[in-house]
Write an enzyme that holds these catalytic residues in place. Sequence first.
Site, PDB file in Angstrom:
ATOM      1  N   TYR A  85      16.700 -72.801  11.330  1.00  0.00           N
ATOM      2  CA  TYR A  85      17.642 -73.731  11.932  1.00  0.00           C
ATOM      3  C   TYR A  85      17.371 -75.138  11.463  1.00  0.00           C
ATOM      4  O   TYR A  85      16.228 -75.553  11.319  1.00  0.00           O
ATOM      5  CB  TYR A  85      17.577 -73.638  13.461  1.00  0.00           C
ATOM      6  CG  TYR A  85      18.117 -72.311  13.925  1.00  0.00           C
ATOM      7  CD1 TYR A  85      19.495 -72.119  13.992  1.00  0.00           C
ATOM      8  CD2 TYR A  85      17.275 -71.249  14.198  1.00  0.00           C
ATOM      9  CE1 TYR A  85      20.007 -70.894  14.348  1.00  0.00           C
ATOM     10  CE2 TYR A  85      17.775 -70.024  14.558  1.00  0.00           C
ATOM     11  CZ  TYR A  85      19.140 -69.849  14.626  1.00  0.00           C
ATOM     12  OH  TYR A  85      19.649 -68.638  14.975  1.00  0.00           O
TER      13      TYR A  85
ATOM     14  N   TYR B 168      29.428 -73.759  23.287  1.00  0.00           N
ATOM     15  CA  TYR B 168      29.134 -72.784  22.249  1.00  0.00           C
ATOM     16  C   TYR B 168      27.652 -72.409  22.353  1.00  0.00           C
ATOM     17  O   TYR B 168      26.781 -73.278  22.285  1.00  0.00           O
ATOM     18  CB  TYR B 168      29.429 -73.399  20.872  1.00  0.00           C
ATOM     19  CG  TYR B 168      28.967 -72.524  19.734  1.00  0.00           C
ATOM     20  CD1 TYR B 168      29.558 -71.277  19.533  1.00  0.00           C
ATOM     21  CD2 TYR B 168      27.939 -72.927  18.889  1.00  0.00           C
ATOM     22  CE1 TYR B 168      29.130 -70.461  18.505  1.00  0.00           C
ATOM     23  CE2 TYR B 168      27.508 -72.111  17.865  1.00  0.00           C
ATOM     24  CZ  TYR B 168      28.103 -70.879  17.667  1.00  0.00           C
ATOM     25  OH  TYR B 168      27.678 -70.060  16.656  1.00  0.00           O
TER      26      TYR B 168
ATOM     27  N   MET C 119      24.550 -71.380  20.849  1.00  0.00           N
ATOM     28  CA  MET C 119      24.009 -71.299  19.489  1.00  0.00           C
ATOM     29  C   MET C 119      23.029 -70.138  19.383  1.00  0.00           C
ATOM     30  O   MET C 119      23.103 -69.329  18.469  1.00  0.00           O
ATOM     31  CB  MET C 119      23.309 -72.610  19.121  1.00  0.00           C
ATOM     32  CG  MET C 119      24.241 -73.812  19.115  1.00  0.00           C
ATOM     33  SD  MET C 119      23.485 -75.252  18.340  1.00  0.00           S
ATOM     34  CE  MET C 119      22.313 -75.748  19.575  1.00  0.00           C
TER      35      MET C 119
ATOM     36  N   HIS D 123      28.935 -66.428  18.479  1.00  0.00           N
ATOM     37  CA  HIS D 123      29.064 -65.466  17.386  1.00  0.00           C
ATOM     38  C   HIS D 123      27.959 -64.430  17.495  1.00  0.00           C
ATOM     39  O   HIS D 123      26.841 -64.764  17.876  1.00  0.00           O
ATOM     40  CB  HIS D 123      28.935 -66.159  16.024  1.00  0.00           C
ATOM     41  CG  HIS D 123      30.039 -67.108  15.733  1.00  0.00           C
ATOM     42  ND1 HIS D 123      29.889 -68.470  15.769  1.00  0.00           N
ATOM     43  CD2 HIS D 123      31.342 -66.886  15.405  1.00  0.00           C
ATOM     44  CE1 HIS D 123      31.029 -69.068  15.479  1.00  0.00           C
ATOM     45  NE2 HIS D 123      31.931 -68.118  15.252  1.00  0.00           N
TER      46      HIS D 123
ATOM     47  N   ASN E 104      25.126 -55.685  16.137  1.00  0.00           N
ATOM     48  CA  ASN E 104      24.161 -55.958  17.194  1.00  0.00           C
ATOM     49  C   ASN E 104      24.699 -55.438  18.529  1.00  0.00           C
ATOM     50  O   ASN E 104      25.131 -56.183  19.413  1.00  0.00           O
ATOM     51  CB  ASN E 104      23.893 -57.466  17.264  1.00  0.00           C
ATOM     52  CG  ASN E 104      22.671 -57.776  18.107  1.00  0.00           C
ATOM     53  OD1 ASN E 104      22.190 -56.923  18.858  1.00  0.00           O
ATOM     54  ND2 ASN E 104      22.179 -58.993  17.994  1.00  0.00           N
TER      55      ASN E 104
ATOM     56  N   ALA F 259      23.316 -56.723  21.940  1.00  0.00           N
ATOM     57  CA  ALA F 259      23.769 -58.041  22.344  1.00  0.00           C
ATOM     58  C   ALA F 259      25.215 -57.972  22.822  1.00  0.00           C
ATOM     59  O   ALA F 259      25.574 -58.569  23.846  1.00  0.00           O
ATOM     60  CB  ALA F 259      23.636 -59.016  21.181  1.00  0.00           C
TER      61      ALA F 259
ATOM     62  N   PHE G  16      25.344 -56.558  26.169  1.00  0.00           N
ATOM     63  CA  PHE G  16      24.801 -57.529  27.121  1.00  0.00           C
ATOM     64  C   PHE G  16      25.871 -58.543  27.529  1.00  0.00           C
ATOM     65  O   PHE G  16      26.138 -58.758  28.714  1.00  0.00           O
ATOM     66  CB  PHE G  16      23.600 -58.231  26.480  1.00  0.00           C
ATOM     67  CG  PHE G  16      23.038 -59.366  27.282  1.00  0.00           C
ATOM     68  CD1 PHE G  16      22.279 -59.125  28.427  1.00  0.00           C
ATOM     69  CD2 PHE G  16      23.265 -60.684  26.902  1.00  0.00           C
ATOM     70  CE1 PHE G  16      21.752 -60.177  29.158  1.00  0.00           C
ATOM     71  CE2 PHE G  16      22.745 -61.731  27.628  1.00  0.00           C
ATOM     72  CZ  PHE G  16      21.983 -61.477  28.760  1.00  0.00           C
ATOM     73  N   TYR G  17      26.557 -59.118  26.528  1.00  0.00           N
ATOM     74  CA  TYR G  17      27.541 -60.150  26.842  1.00  0.00           C
ATOM     75  C   TYR G  17      28.755 -59.573  27.569  1.00  0.00           C
ATOM     76  O   TYR G  17      29.333 -60.223  28.426  1.00  0.00           O
ATOM     77  CB  TYR G  17      27.967 -60.882  25.570  1.00  0.00           C
ATOM     78  CG  TYR G  17      26.908 -61.841  25.071  1.00  0.00           C
ATOM     79  CD1 TYR G  17      26.613 -62.993  25.809  1.00  0.00           C
ATOM     80  CD2 TYR G  17      26.207 -61.601  23.900  1.00  0.00           C
ATOM     81  CE1 TYR G  17      25.636 -63.876  25.372  1.00  0.00           C
ATOM     82  CE2 TYR G  17      25.237 -62.482  23.458  1.00  0.00           C
ATOM     83  CZ  TYR G  17      24.945 -63.619  24.206  1.00  0.00           C
ATOM     84  OH  TYR G  17      23.991 -64.487  23.782  1.00  0.00           O
TER      85      TYR G  17
ATOM     86  N   LYS H  61      28.780 -57.318  29.708  1.00  0.00           N
ATOM     87  CA  LYS H  61      28.451 -57.202  31.132  1.00  0.00           C
ATOM     88  C   LYS H  61      28.752 -58.491  31.893  1.00  0.00           C
ATOM     89  O   LYS H  61      28.988 -58.490  33.085  1.00  0.00           O
ATOM     90  CB  LYS H  61      26.957 -56.875  31.291  1.00  0.00           C
ATOM     91  CG  LYS H  61      26.719 -55.414  31.516  1.00  0.00           C
ATOM     92  CD  LYS H  61      25.409 -55.102  32.160  1.00  0.00           C
ATOM     93  CE  LYS H  61      24.247 -55.897  31.599  1.00  0.00           C
ATOM     94  NZ  LYS H  61      22.971 -55.218  31.733  1.00  0.00           N
TER      95      LYS H  61
END
Lengths: 834, 158
Positions: free
Chosen positions: B28, B71, B73, B109, B114, B117, B120-121, B123
């Site tokens: 990063y 957003y 990151m 994003h 994945n 993930a 997870f999101y 949910k």
Amino acid sequence: MGSSLPPKEANLFKVIVKSYETKQYKKGLKAADAILKKFPEHGETLSMKGLTLNCVDRKSEAYELVRRGLKNDLKSHVCWHVYGLLYRSDREYREAIKCYRNALKIDPDNIEILRDLSLLQAQMRDLDGFVETRQQLLTLKPNHRTNWIGFAVAHHLNSNSSKAVDILDAYEGTLEDDYPSENERCEHGEMLLYKVSLLEESGLLDRALEEMYKKEAKIVDKLSFKEQLVSILVKLGRKEEGEKLYKSLLQMNPDNYRYFVGLQKCLNLYCEDGLYTSEQVSQLDILYALLKEQYSWSYAAKRIPLDFLHGEKFQQAAENYVRPLLTKGVPSLFSDLSPLYDHHGKADILEQVFIELESSIRASGCFPGSEQKEPPSTLMWSLFLLAQHYERRGQYDIALIKIDEAIKHTPTVIDLYSIKGRILKHAGDLAAAAALADEARTMDLADRYLNSECVLRMLEADQMKKQELQYVDVKPVWMSSLWSILCLYKGSCHAPLMVVKAINPLCRCYMKLHDSPLKAAGGEDGDMSGLLPAQKRKLKQKQKKAEARAKKEAEEKGEEANSLGMSKTARRQQAKPVDLDPHGEKLLQVEDPLSEATKYLKLLQNNSSQSLETHILSFELNMRKQKILLAFQAVKQLLKLDENSPDSHRCLIKFFHRISSSASETETEKLISSVLEAERLNISQLHGNSLVEVNRDFLLRHKDSLMHRAAAAEMLYVLEPDKKHEALQLILETENNIAPVNGSLGPVRQWKIEECISVHKLLEEVFVSPESANSWKTHCAQYFPYSTYFEGLKSSLVTGLASYSMPENGDLSHQVGDGRTPNGNLHAFKDLSI
Amino acid sequence: MGISLDSLRDKNLMQLKKLNIALFPVRYNDKYYADALSSGEFTKLGYYSDICVGAIACRLEKKEGGAVRVYIMTLGVLAPYRGLGIGTRLLNHVLELSSRQNISEIYLHVQTNNDDAIAFYKKFGFEITETIENYYTNITPPDCYVLSKLLPCVNSKK
């Protein structure tokens, strides 16, 4: 004050004084200038202006003004007082006291000046003067409690405790019966406790006890009351009452080790060296089993048994002690356990315990025999503990494997990096140690400890430039801590370790200066001319390092010398807020380095006479100064402290060798040699033996120890220079045996890295034998692969420092860089189950 | 064992860097850390018994018309400490903070493979709204989904 001024200016003068006290210096200066406009030579105003300027870092102007003010008004106590304050701010306490005294000649009853004077008298240990001044203050204001207590404290400091008690008694006599009022109860109680401690100190135990019972209701601090009471009862031999009291104290704080020790003493179950009979151990075991039950929150009750238990019981207790602390995550766990490593056999048991815990956690996530899942951090803390264990054992490669695994497991725990740095330091890679300490520092920029540690490691690694950047930031912390330690220890008989540590290298630097004065002073001298260019360069580098160290040390020393009331020269070196001599050049231009060193040596002799180092220094210094008898005294002290120490042996041989090789000519010299002849008989080693034989005996007695062999070899070379080759063989043929501890993961060897380095230096500098030094170096590089000194294969010198500091932001090859997505947006949720 | 959250400051920025090195195969840049720092409470470090083990880092973006959207990151928890609810705590914190501040949109994003993930999101009410091909370079698959969630306004302005 300001009395000679007209009302308007007199008011302005009050403003100056007020502004000074409230630190509004600008306002004060304005007012001063306003007065000076009309009365440019007004003494008191000039003085006050000077004092104010002193607070805004305009020192030279300050002195000028204060002196001019005083000259204009010699009869003003204000001017003298101000002059004293100015000196005090520069820690010129003796000068300050003189000024105060002059001020008091003019205004004998000035409370403020008396109070300032008394403080400085206490500071300078002018205790008789202190008593006198406190008495004066009491006579002037007898209705103030502080003055009574101040007078009592003065007598107490002046080693007159019973007089102090009398004063406090007299003070109590002045009080009404219903004293103290509600808001004074606390202070009054403190006074009473102080009085009792004075009685105890002067051995009047019965009276102390009586006083305690009589005043119990008036003492607010119940904890201190109990502690004081139990101390007296135990001294009176009333152990049963003592036992009860200690138990009630444990109720209040079950983690105070002193209470446990006290309780054991009351039960006749305590000995200083911790060597208990097996019967005592079983009694203690029973006692602590009970205490553990009673004070279930107490860590101390679980920790103390580890000191006296052995074998299987120790193993059990250790495991039970360690488990919950690993679960909780206590970074200091290893330091807590580390004293146990000095107990015979316990290190092996601990290793076994730690390894079992680790493998069980790894296999099942639980401790052995438990169903309870441990938190994920337990594995990391176990690895952390193991790393420190192996470090302590000298098995640095395993220690590094463990700590690296811990870092990989949880890379955010700062302690892991600090410990990794320490492991690398002890393994001999100072540069890598400094890099790790710096990494730890960056992880919490607000942590002063990490900052200081980083500076320390960089100093050790000689990364001076880098270090200077942060040094400024840290210095005040070091200084103030050093200073406060000194304040605490001043006057008591044991010197703080830190000072001893600091003085020693300082004295050595002075001696080096004597042996080889700086180039500027004397050019290339005999000491260096016989050396190869490379060695000369090395020597110079070393001198530079020594300079740097001397400078730092001297700064610290300046502080300390002042507080101990040292000589003027010492005071001149004091650390000013701005370092006027940043490279220590001035410091090195001392005319007589040996007499400088002697001054500091005296400090050591007074404060740390039980340390070998002190007498070694004294020996070397006095030999250089040709003070034969003083040098001999040092030899005798060394033999008394530890006749088996290699250094004691060195000094003994060197001394008598020197004596025998110099003929005595003058009367004094003859006298000295006859004294020595007589004294020689008192040294058992020398009985009927030549020095060569003494040396041989010493070697035979310690033939397996590297440091002893090195000393014997060095002395052989001193006594018989033609046997140089034999002497070198003595060193090079030493075997690095396996230490009698059984590490379960590879052997532990006996040699210590610092010892091997000192042997290398011996070969290089004393024997001046580059071949031997080189073969020693190659030899040691095998044993200390991380050592930069020996250029070991795993040291950062060979592998490059980069491997120790991770790249800032991970792997470059994975960079996401198509411009459209500046922040790779990955979410680490593989295996996520919520 | 307690979970707690702490804000990101310049003094503990290295903690987030250490986490990211361990968690993501991506380096990063400075802008990421500057954005994280300036997002204030929208970036949080997650602690498990006083050890920093996870983080959520957000950027606040201005939409046309002046509205703000969040957003995400990065969001991640160190492998040994997953499954303890730390990620949930971090995400819930941002969701609650967003609705308190009347922010209506939150998005991120995620690499298309994945699954964990994405699950997870989902949910938390996120939905796939877009697929971007060749979003990533150097990792496969290079495609990503945009996951977003619209938040109901808690207290509409009068």
